[in-house]
Design a protein around this motif. Structure first.
Motif, PDB file in Angstrom:
ATOM      1  N   CYS A 241       0.816  -1.216   0.000  1.00  0.00           N
ATOM      2  CA  CYS A 241       0.000   0.000   0.000  1.00  0.00           C
ATOM      3  C   CYS A 241       0.849   1.265   0.000  1.00  0.00           C
ATOM      4  O   CYS A 241       0.309   2.361  -0.148  1.00  0.00           O
ATOM      5  CB  CYS A 241      -0.942   0.016   1.197  1.00  0.00           C
ATOM      6  N   CYS A 262      -5.338  -1.025   3.650  1.00  0.00           N
ATOM      7  CA  CYS A 262      -4.750  -0.615   2.366  1.00  0.00           C
ATOM      8  C   CYS A 262      -5.024   0.862   2.080  1.00  0.00           C
ATOM      9  O   CYS A 262      -4.101   1.644   1.865  1.00  0.00           O
ATOM     10  CB  CYS A 262      -5.298  -1.506   1.250  1.00  0.00           C
ATOM     11  N   CYS A 278      -3.184  -4.465   3.935  1.00  0.00           N
ATOM     12  CA  CYS A 278      -2.164  -4.306   2.896  1.00  0.00           C
ATOM     13  C   CYS A 278      -1.956  -5.636   2.171  1.00  0.00           C
ATOM     14  O   CYS A 278      -1.611  -6.640   2.793  1.00  0.00           O
ATOM     15  CB  CYS A 278      -0.863  -3.837   3.539  1.00  0.00           C
TER      16      CYS A 278
END
Length: 916
Positions: A241, A262, A278
């Motif tokens: 991310c 994320c 993420c």
């Protein structure tokens, strides 16, 4: 090895101890470590504090003045050697620590490690579930939109799935990576940096030095060719991310993930952000709920997923089409309405023709010339079917002559004449001009002879100007691929790009580069290979070239190979490579001897070590025969338990079928012998029963015969054994003489044993009596007058004893038994009482005199104390002193001691002389 390490460690300790030296108060030196005495393995420092390495203390500097140059130089040499050995040891230590750290990191690597399906269902299944939790809570557990993202997450854990296409190597957990934003492919950070640098260099290499660096040349992704700017070249390692730089290695997170939400923008953007943790790969569709209407805006707004907010109500659109006559009959749709599908008769733009055409295209042109008379009245329009007015006659107005030097105003019916001047137009050669007079039509070809240079500039020749001059020299410059020469005849220098195929073997080692010959590294092989299990039902797709190092996937299907043993079907096990595992099913063959089924595991293909094999003479000689061979073994002996009675019929034990037969239970036989007193002590044996009605406890002829003496209990008091051997029934009476003591324990008597053991209590007392007077003393101290008897003596003493009154004055003789029973007592008379009274008076007078004497003494002491306190004379006071008279010894002891010593010496000398 251990001794060498100890030697190195000792050298290091000595080096630390000899780094600096300071003189002590004595003649010796105190050694002080360079690190203050608190380094690893060093002894405590001597001195007030640490000194830096190599720096001499003032005391040391002062002491070195008086030291000889040779000794100082030797000390410096030894210190330098010790420091050098210490540095070498530290270098070796750091290298070993780095190697150990690398080994640990490789052991705890990422996607290429061995992780089975069962482990994935466990720990990794939890990691995937935690990654998708925030998304599934928004979708009520619906994971249909997560399939693509889920595939990327699974590949992050799957062995060999995450592969860098540049180096064709596995991507591990502890390696820095970069992910493409177009295809989401993962590459090693050093690989992608080198790729971007090489790509930019190859693109900018044809430029001159002046143009280099002025333009921002892009570089492409090795897989999807998505172009990035020079500024987008990765220089730092981020998570998926992009929030965390150098994300830490966590076994409970997706590899290369930071574990945070994320929060990347959805594509296409909708205003919301990704809710997953993420993760690798693309973000899933937006799961948020929004209220929206259909495309045609006729239906009421309803709540829908943001990712599917555009929807159709399936009602007719109803919007007016471009034809302006009909309405859209399609169901509710997005975008512009389609063209009108109806057909109508329509005229062309000039109106000369009409035809059946689609209503969506009402304007069309026919292929006839317009033919209308122009305003001049002499010419007609030569345009094909067109819209609007035809325009003015093109021959009207002022017109130029063919050479464009003179202008004439003539009617449109007359042609423009030539001016008579030279044409002077530039010929096709571009150098010379036309020498003819003004003329119509094209100019002639240039025929002048010139000194012409070839295209490559290496040769010259005199020839007509209109002919091109190409020499036969082939260009030797390298093309843009920097591998092949141009080889074009008379090349002007702008060599064309290389048109040959690259043909280099790609990193996969399976294919060759299909691109046109180029500089730099070839693009990764675009092919993928399916690595399948043995049966082919399970496969994993890997980049081409990784199939040789990728382990086949674990198949969950059952192995379908036919059994290799006598069983009709083999044990259920999963698909695998190589030979099937040994069959562990029960053999179930019928044994020939007993007819039972063999319960042992299948032994049709048992591994047996070969015996008598030729032993190799050394490691260089390879064994010609395998050490183990597969062969069918015979069924083992039957182990079915069969109840079997032992020889002595003590027990019934289950014996293996192959050992059924007469056996001994190893117990003692225990059958009663003929003596009826003992049992057979032989180990369990076969017994022949003579009489079946007697029972199995009766001894047989094979049992032992009793050879012991009679062990029956004797009558109470008989110490003699039975004279007969072990026999049944009662023992005969004992006729031996028994020696016993009489009641008084003085005389020994001899009596038959049977008489004493069969007599009652009175008879026993009579037999034990010696007929003499009892020698025992009575409690009063007199001898018993009775004849020898058992028990305590009777208390009937009649002897005379003397008895006195309490004052011991009156005395009488009486019988002992009466005195002991307190029946008679003597009292004091009046004379005795008078004597007691006089004695008491004398005692009272003595006590009174002693009391008066004590009072007088106390009074005298009190007066003496008061006289000492009441003294009134100032110069001198009288003190009561107690005069102590000294003895003769105290007065003359100093004179008597020497005299006594002298006398003793004289006496000793005299005795010594007499002895001599």
């Amino acid at each position: 090895m251990e001794a060498s390490w100890r030697q190195v460690a000792g050298g290091r300790g000595r080096a630390r101890g000899r780094a600096t030296a300071a003189p002590s108060s004595g003649n010796g030196l105190h050694l002080r470590g360079a690190g203050g005495g608190r380094e690893k393995g060093s002894v405590g420092a001597v001195g007030p504090g640490p000194s830096p390495r190599g720096a001499a203390t003032p005391a040391a500097a002062g002491s070195s003045v008086g030291r000889s140059p040779a000794g100082s130089e030797a000390l410096q040499t030894s210190v330098a050697c010790e420091l050098m050995s210490q540095r070498k040891f530290e270098e070796i230590k750091k290298a070993n620590q780095a190697a150990a750290k690398k080994l640990v990191e490789e052991h705890f690597s990422s996607s290429s490690e061995e992780e089975g399906d069962e482990d994935f269902e466990g720990k990794q299944g939890k990691i995937v579930a935690n990654t998708f939790t925030t998304y599934t809570t928004q979708t009520d557990g619906d994971m249909r939109e997560l399939e693509r993202t889920k595939q990327y997450v699974h590949e992050a854990f799957q062995a060999g799935a995450m592969t860098c296409l540049i180096c064709i190597a596995s991507v591990k957990r502890n390696q820095a990576v970069w992910s493409c934003s177009g295809c989401f492919c993962i590459f090693h950070m050093p690989c992608i940096q080198k790729w971007a640098k090489d790509s930019q260099f190859l693109v900018s290499s044809p430029l001159t030095d002046d143009d280099f660096g002025k333009r921002d040349y892009p570089w492409p992704c090795p897989k999807c060719r998505f172009e990035y700017k020079r500024s987008d070249t990765p220089s730092r390692y981020y998570c998926y991310c992009g929030k965390v730089e150098d994300p830490p290695l966590d076994p409970w997170l997706v590899p290369h993930s930071c574990g945070q939400v994320c929060e990347r923008e959805f594509k296409p953007p909708c205003g919301h952000k990704c809710l997953l943790l993420c993760h690798p790969g693309p973000c899933p569709p937006c799961p948020k709920m929004v209220t929206t209407t259909c495309y045609c805006k006729k239906a009421k707004p309803i709540p829908r997923r943001c990712s599917a907010k555009e929807w159709s109500c399936q009602l007719p659109c109803g919007r007016k089409l471009l034809c302006g006559q009909h309405k859209c009959e399609s169901s509710c749709h997005a975008g512009n309405c389609p063209p009108c599908p109806r057909v109508s008769r329509q005229k062309c733009v000039c109106g000369k023709q009409a035809a059946e055409r689609s209503c969506a295209s009402p304007l069309w042109h026919c292929d006839q010339v317009c033919g209308k008379t122009l305003p001049c009245g002499h010419h007609t329009c030569e345009q094909v079917c067109h819209i609007g007015a035809c325009g003015e006659c093109p021959r009207s107005g002022k017109r130029f002559c063919p050479c464009q030097k003179s202008k004439f105003s003539l009617p449109c019916t007359e042609d423009v004449p030539t001016c008579g001047d030279s044409c002077d137009k530039v010929l096709e050669c571009g150098i010379h001009r036309c020498s003819q007079r003004c003329h119509r039509g094209p100019c002639e070809t240039c025929r002048q002879e010139v000194e012409k240079q070839c295209r490559c500039g290496k040769h010259t020749k005199r020839m007509p100007c209109h002919k091109p001059y190409l020499c036969e020299t082939k260009c030797v410059k390298m093309r843009d691929c920097q591998k092949h020469q141009c080889r074009r005849k008379c090349c002007p220098g702008n060599c064309p790009p290389c048109d040959q195929n690259c043909g280099r073997t790609l990193g996969c080692r399976n294919h060759k580069c299909p691109s046109i010959c180029h500089r730099g590294s070839c693009y990764p092989c675009p092919e993928t290979v399916d690595v399948k299990c043995n049966c082919g039902s399970t496969k994993v797709t890997v980049p081409c070239g990784r199939e040789r190092t990728t382990r086949p996937p674990k198949c969950k299907e059952q192995c379908s190979r036919p059994p290799t043993c006598h069983h009709t079907s083999q044990e259920k096990h999963r698909c695998h490579f190589g030979s099937c595992p040994p069959c562990h099913q029960p053999c179930q063959k019928v044994l020939e001897k007993c007819g039972h089924l063999c319960p042992a595991p299948c032994h049709d293909q048992a591994l047996i070590k070969q015996t008598g094999r030729h032993q190799p003479t050394g490691p260089w000689e390879q064994p010609s025969e395998p050490a183990f061979i597969q062969t069918a073994l015979p069924c083992p002996p039957c182990q079915v338990p069969i109840p079997t009675e032992c020889l002595g019929k003590h027990e019934v034990s289950p014996l293996p079928c192959h050992t059924v037969g007469p056996y001994s239970c190893k117990r003692v036989c225990g059958r009663t012998l003929d003596c009826q007193n003992h049992t057979c002590m032989k180990e369990c044996h076969k017994v022949t029963e003579i009489d079946a009605f007697i029972g199995k406890n009766k001894a047989g002829p094979e049992c032992l015969h009793c050879e012991e003496g009679c062990s029956k209990s004797r009558p109470l008091g008989c110490p003699h054994p039975c004279v007969l051997p072990c026999h049944p029934g009662e023992c005969p009476p004992c006729v031996q003489m028994l020696r016993i003591k009489c009641h008084c324990k003085i005389t020994s008597l001899y009596v038959e044993c049977r008489k004493i053991t069969t007599a009652d209590i009175d008879e026993k007392n009579l037999l034990s009596c010696c007929k003499n007077q009892c020698p025992k003393e009575l409690p009063c101290g007199h001898r018993c007058k009775e004849m020898c008897h058992p028990g305590e003596c009777p208390f009937n003493c009649n002897q005379k004893v003397k008895l006195r009154c309490p004052c011991k004055r009156i005395k009488k003789e009486l019988q002992c038994n009466k005195v002991r029973e307190n029946q008679i007592s003597i009292e004091c008379d009046t004379t005795c009482k008078e004597m007691k009274r006089k004695a008491s008076e004398i005692k009272e007078a003595e006590a009174k005199a002693a009391l008066e004497e004590e009072k007088r003494r106390q009074q005298a002491e009190l007066e003496a104390f008061e006289n000492r306190l009441k003294g009134r004379r100032k110069k001198s006071r009288k003190r009561d002193e107690v005069a102590v008279e000294l003895t003769l010894w105290q007065k003359y002891k100093y004179f008597l001691l020497p005299a006594c010593a002298l006398v003793v010496l004289v006496f000793a000398w005299y005795i010594a002389r007499d002895v001599a």
